[in-house]
Motif scaffolding. Structure first.
Motif, mmCIF file in Angstrom:
data_model
loop_
_atom_site.group_PDB
_atom_site.id
_atom_site.type_symbol
_atom_site.label_atom_id
_atom_site.label_comp_id
_atom_site.label_asym_id
_atom_site.label_seq_id
_atom_site.Cartn_x
_atom_site.Cartn_y
_atom_site.Cartn_z
ATOM 1 N N ILE A 54 46.770 43.600 33.126
ATOM 2 C CA ILE A 54 46.773 43.934 31.698
ATOM 3 C C ILE A 54 46.616 42.672 30.855
ATOM 4 O O ILE A 54 45.890 42.655 29.849
ATOM 5 N N LEU A 55 47.270 41.586 31.268
ATOM 6 C CA LEU A 55 47.145 40.314 30.548
ATOM 7 C C LEU A 55 45.694 39.842 30.535
ATOM 8 O O LEU A 55 45.156 39.438 29.491
ATOM 9 N N PHE A 56 45.031 39.912 31.685
ATOM 10 C CA PHE A 56 43.643 39.453 31.769
ATOM 11 C C PHE A 56 42.690 40.419 31.061
ATOM 12 O O PHE A 56 41.667 39.993 30.526
ATOM 13 N N ILE A 57 42.998 41.704 31.073
ATOM 14 C CA ILE A 57 42.164 42.663 30.336
ATOM 15 C C ILE A 57 42.159 42.319 28.851
ATOM 16 O O ILE A 57 41.108 42.305 28.198
ATOM 17 N N ALA A 58 43.351 42.019 28.310
ATOM 18 C CA ALA A 58 43.435 41.646 26.893
ATOM 19 C C ALA A 58 42.617 40.391 26.616
ATOM 20 O O ALA A 58 41.946 40.286 25.577
ATOM 21 N N ALA A 59 42.658 39.430 27.542
ATOM 22 C CA ALA A 59 41.902 38.186 27.354
ATOM 23 C C ALA A 59 40.396 38.446 27.419
ATOM 24 O O ALA A 59 39.626 37.921 26.605
ATOM 25 N N ILE A 60 39.969 39.261 28.390
ATOM 26 C CA ILE A 60 38.536 39.546 28.538
ATOM 27 C C ILE A 60 38.020 40.341 27.330
ATOM 28 O O ILE A 60 36.898 40.131 26.862
ATOM 29 N N LYS A 61 38.870 41.231 26.800
ATOM 30 C CA LYS A 61 38.474 41.996 25.620
ATOM 31 C C LYS A 61 38.232 41.087 24.415
ATOM 32 O O LYS A 61 37.519 41.451 23.479
ATOM 33 N N GLY A 62 38.850 39.903 24.437
ATOM 34 C CA GLY A 62 38.661 38.970 23.335
ATOM 35 C C GLY A 62 37.350 38.219 23.383
ATOM 36 O O GLY A 62 36.982 37.537 22.422
ATOM 37 N N ILE A 63 36.620 38.331 24.488
ATOM 38 C CA ILE A 63 35.311 37.678 24.603
ATOM 39 C C ILE A 63 34.268 38.578 23.940
ATOM 40 O O ILE A 63 34.209 39.777 24.239
ATOM 41 N N PRO A 64 33.449 38.045 23.040
ATOM 42 C CA PRO A 64 32.439 38.890 22.369
ATOM 43 C C PRO A 64 31.514 39.574 23.377
ATOM 44 O O PRO A 64 31.054 38.952 24.347
ATOM 45 N N ALA A 65 31.251 40.864 23.141
ATOM 46 C CA ALA A 65 30.380 41.622 24.048
ATOM 47 C C ALA A 65 28.991 41.009 24.109
ATOM 48 O O ALA A 65 28.293 41.115 25.127
ATOM 49 N N THR B 29 48.496 30.151 32.267
ATOM 50 C CA THR B 29 49.802 30.694 31.888
ATOM 51 C C THR B 29 50.317 31.664 32.946
ATOM 52 O O THR B 29 51.491 31.611 33.342
ATOM 53 N N ALA B 30 49.442 32.550 33.409
ATOM 54 C CA ALA B 30 49.835 33.515 34.436
ATOM 55 C C ALA B 30 50.258 32.803 35.713
ATOM 56 O O ALA B 30 51.236 33.201 36.359
ATOM 57 N N ILE C 117 35.873 33.658 33.708
ATOM 58 C CA ILE C 117 36.966 32.757 34.104
ATOM 59 C C ILE C 117 37.065 31.531 33.181
ATOM 60 O O ILE C 117 38.164 31.189 32.723
ATOM 61 N N PRO C 118 35.944 30.841 32.856
ATOM 62 C CA PRO C 118 36.085 29.685 31.946
ATOM 63 C C PRO C 118 36.633 30.062 30.570
ATOM 64 O O PRO C 118 37.403 29.297 29.988
ATOM 65 N N LEU C 119 36.271 31.241 30.066
ATOM 66 C CA LEU C 119 36.701 31.614 28.720
ATOM 67 C C LEU C 119 38.147 32.105 28.665
ATOM 68 O O LEU C 119 38.730 32.167 27.585
ATOM 69 N N ILE C 120 38.704 32.507 29.784
ATOM 70 C CA ILE C 120 40.117 32.938 29.779
ATOM 71 C C ILE C 120 40.974 31.975 30.613
ATOM 72 O O ILE C 120 42.024 32.352 31.131
ATOM 73 N N ARG C 121 40.515 30.761 30.716
ATOM 74 C CA ARG C 121 41.184 29.782 31.575
ATOM 75 C C ARG C 121 42.642 29.540 31.178
ATOM 76 O O ARG C 121 43.524 29.414 32.017
ATOM 77 N N ASP C 122 42.907 29.467 29.887
ATOM 78 C CA ASP C 122 44.283 29.236 29.439
ATOM 79 C C ASP C 122 45.189 30.391 29.847
ATOM 80 O O ASP C 122 46.354 30.191 30.195
ATOM 81 N N ASN C 123 44.658 31.617 29.782
ATOM 82 C CA ASN C 123 45.451 32.774 30.204
ATOM 83 C C ASN C 123 45.757 32.708 31.699
ATOM 84 O O ASN C 123 46.858 33.051 32.141
ATOM 85 N N ILE C 124 44.770 32.274 32.473
ATOM 86 C CA ILE C 124 44.972 32.159 33.929
ATOM 87 C C ILE C 124 46.031 31.099 34.221
ATOM 88 O O ILE C 124 46.898 31.287 35.070
ATOM 89 N N SER D 22 55.256 23.211 37.628
ATOM 90 C CA SER D 22 54.594 23.446 36.335
ATOM 91 C C SER D 22 53.745 22.242 35.930
ATOM 92 O O SER D 22 52.615 22.401 35.450
ATOM 93 N N ALA D 23 54.281 21.032 36.136
ATOM 94 C CA ALA D 23 53.530 19.829 35.779
ATOM 95 C C ALA D 23 52.250 19.717 36.597
ATOM 96 O O ALA D 23 51.191 19.333 36.065
ATOM 97 N N LEU D 24 52.319 20.061 37.887
ATOM 98 C CA LEU D 24 51.129 19.988 38.740
ATOM 99 C C LEU D 24 50.049 20.963 38.273
ATOM 100 O O LEU D 24 48.859 20.631 38.260
ATOM 101 N N VAL D 25 50.480 22.177 37.888
ATOM 102 C CA VAL D 25 49.497 23.173 37.420
ATOM 103 C C VAL D 25 48.792 22.669 36.164
ATOM 104 O O VAL D 25 47.560 22.723 36.052
ATOM 105 N N PHE D 26 49.564 22.140 35.207
ATOM 106 C CA PHE D 26 48.955 21.636 33.971
ATOM 107 C C PHE D 26 48.072 20.421 34.262
ATOM 108 O O PHE D 26 47.008 20.254 33.657
ATOM 109 N N LEU D 27 48.527 19.566 35.201
ATOM 110 C CA LEU D 27 47.745 18.365 35.526
ATOM 111 C C LEU D 27 46.413 18.743 36.174
ATOM 112 O O LEU D 27 45.353 18.212 35.795
ATOM 113 N N VAL D 28 46.458 19.663 37.129
ATOM 114 C CA VAL D 28 45.219 20.093 37.793
ATOM 115 C C VAL D 28 44.277 20.740 36.789
ATOM 116 O O VAL D 28 43.065 20.486 36.792
ATOM 117 N N ASN D 29 44.847 21.558 35.907
ATOM 118 C CA ASN D 29 44.011 22.213 34.897
ATOM 119 C C ASN D 29 43.352 21.183 33.975
ATOM 120 O O ASN D 29 42.174 21.304 33.623
#
Length: 299
Positions: A175-186, A217-218, A208-215, A281-288
């Protein structure tokens, strides 16, 4: 300005930072938890922890969960979210699979069930003698699983437990990713379709690149949950599983504090768990960040 910033900061310091500081102090005592006698022992509790083979096994199990659970959950959630949003017909308007609304409800349903109930349900499914799983497998002709103890075998206990947690959270992150994908212009997806991009290429190069921040966070949230996992593991295997194969740090902490009355040692476990969570958490942010996650996709 002082009230606007000072009051929230004071509340944060009192109710968030202060308990952490107290826990660090308690971790350097031999406090029993039910009196005011707190002999200071320095780092003895930490030395004892790192010489405790069972505690180190629980650390390994928790880290294993933190590595695999977020990866599996996020990938499955992304696939399902993509299918129900843009995985439909390749002709006409961009849309999801037929019956996408039904799939959303069914997938989200496990998330509204309390974790304890989920654990009890799956404990019955895994039951060696009358469980649904063994019944289905023997029905398919796999007689070797007639009385197989999925949670009683060290080879499968952890995997079986991970399946339960993934089942409980895939719908939420979908559901989180659906909301993010819906935010991408058709129009973005339509342009990719005109250029000849298929569903897989569209998902990899656009979604995936456009919802990267959501990924990200998840991934962090799921990793923190995996480092805890107390409820699921306690219900499925309250004693830590065969040969402690499913024992996690939070279970070890709970038994040390409330069954053995060693709150000082338990606080040391809590500090170690908090440190591992912060490092994760630090490793995830660093890799991102190192892989370009902080850059604007429009650049």
């Amino acid at each position: 300005m002082v009230v606007f910033l000072g009051l929230p900061l004071a509340i944060y310091l009192v109710f968030v930072i202060s308990p952490f500081v107290q826990a660090v102090y308690y971790s350097m005592t031999s406090w029993g938890g039910f009196n005011n006698n707190m002999p200071f022992v320095g780092f003895d509790n930490y030395v004892k922890l790192f010489n405790d083979d069972i505690f180190m096994l629980s650390v390994r199990n928790s880290i294993t969960l933190a590595i695999f659970l977020p990866v599996i959950t996020v990938i499955l959630s992304l696939i399902l979210a993509t299918l129900v949003t843009i995985g439909g017909s390749s002709r006409g308007q961009i849309k999801g699979l037929k019956g996408a609304g039904f799939y959303r409800i069914v997938s989200f349903f496990p998330y509204v069930i309390p974790a304890v109930v989920i654990g009890l349900i799956w404990a019955q499914i895994y039951d060696p003698s009358s469980g649904l799983l063994n019944g289905m497998l023997t029905g398919l002709g796999l007689d070797g699983f007639a009385s197989y103890a999925w949670l009683g075998d060290p080879r499968t206990a952890m995997i079986a437990s991970m399946v339960v947690i993934v089942w409980g959270f895939v719908g939420f992150y979908m559901i989180l990713f659906i909301a993010a994908i819906k935010g991408i212009p058709a129009e973005t997806f339509e342009a990719a379709r005109i250029d000849g991009a298929g569903r897989f290429r569209t998902a990899i190069t656009i979604t995936i690149p456009l919802i990267r921040d959501n990924i990200q966070t998840a991934y962090v949230y799921m990793g923190i949950l995996a480092l805890d996992a107390f409820v699921y593991m306690s219900v499925l295997n309250s004693t830590g599983g065969p040969a402690n194969s499913t024992l996690v740090m939070s279970q070890k902490l709970f038994s040390t504090a409330f069954q053995k009355g060693q709150f000082g040692l338990a606080c040391a476990m809590g500090v170690v768990l908090a440190a591992i969570t912060l490092i994760f958490s630090a490793l995830v942010f660093l890799v991102n960040r190192l892989t370009g996650g902080s850059k604007d996709v429009s650049e």
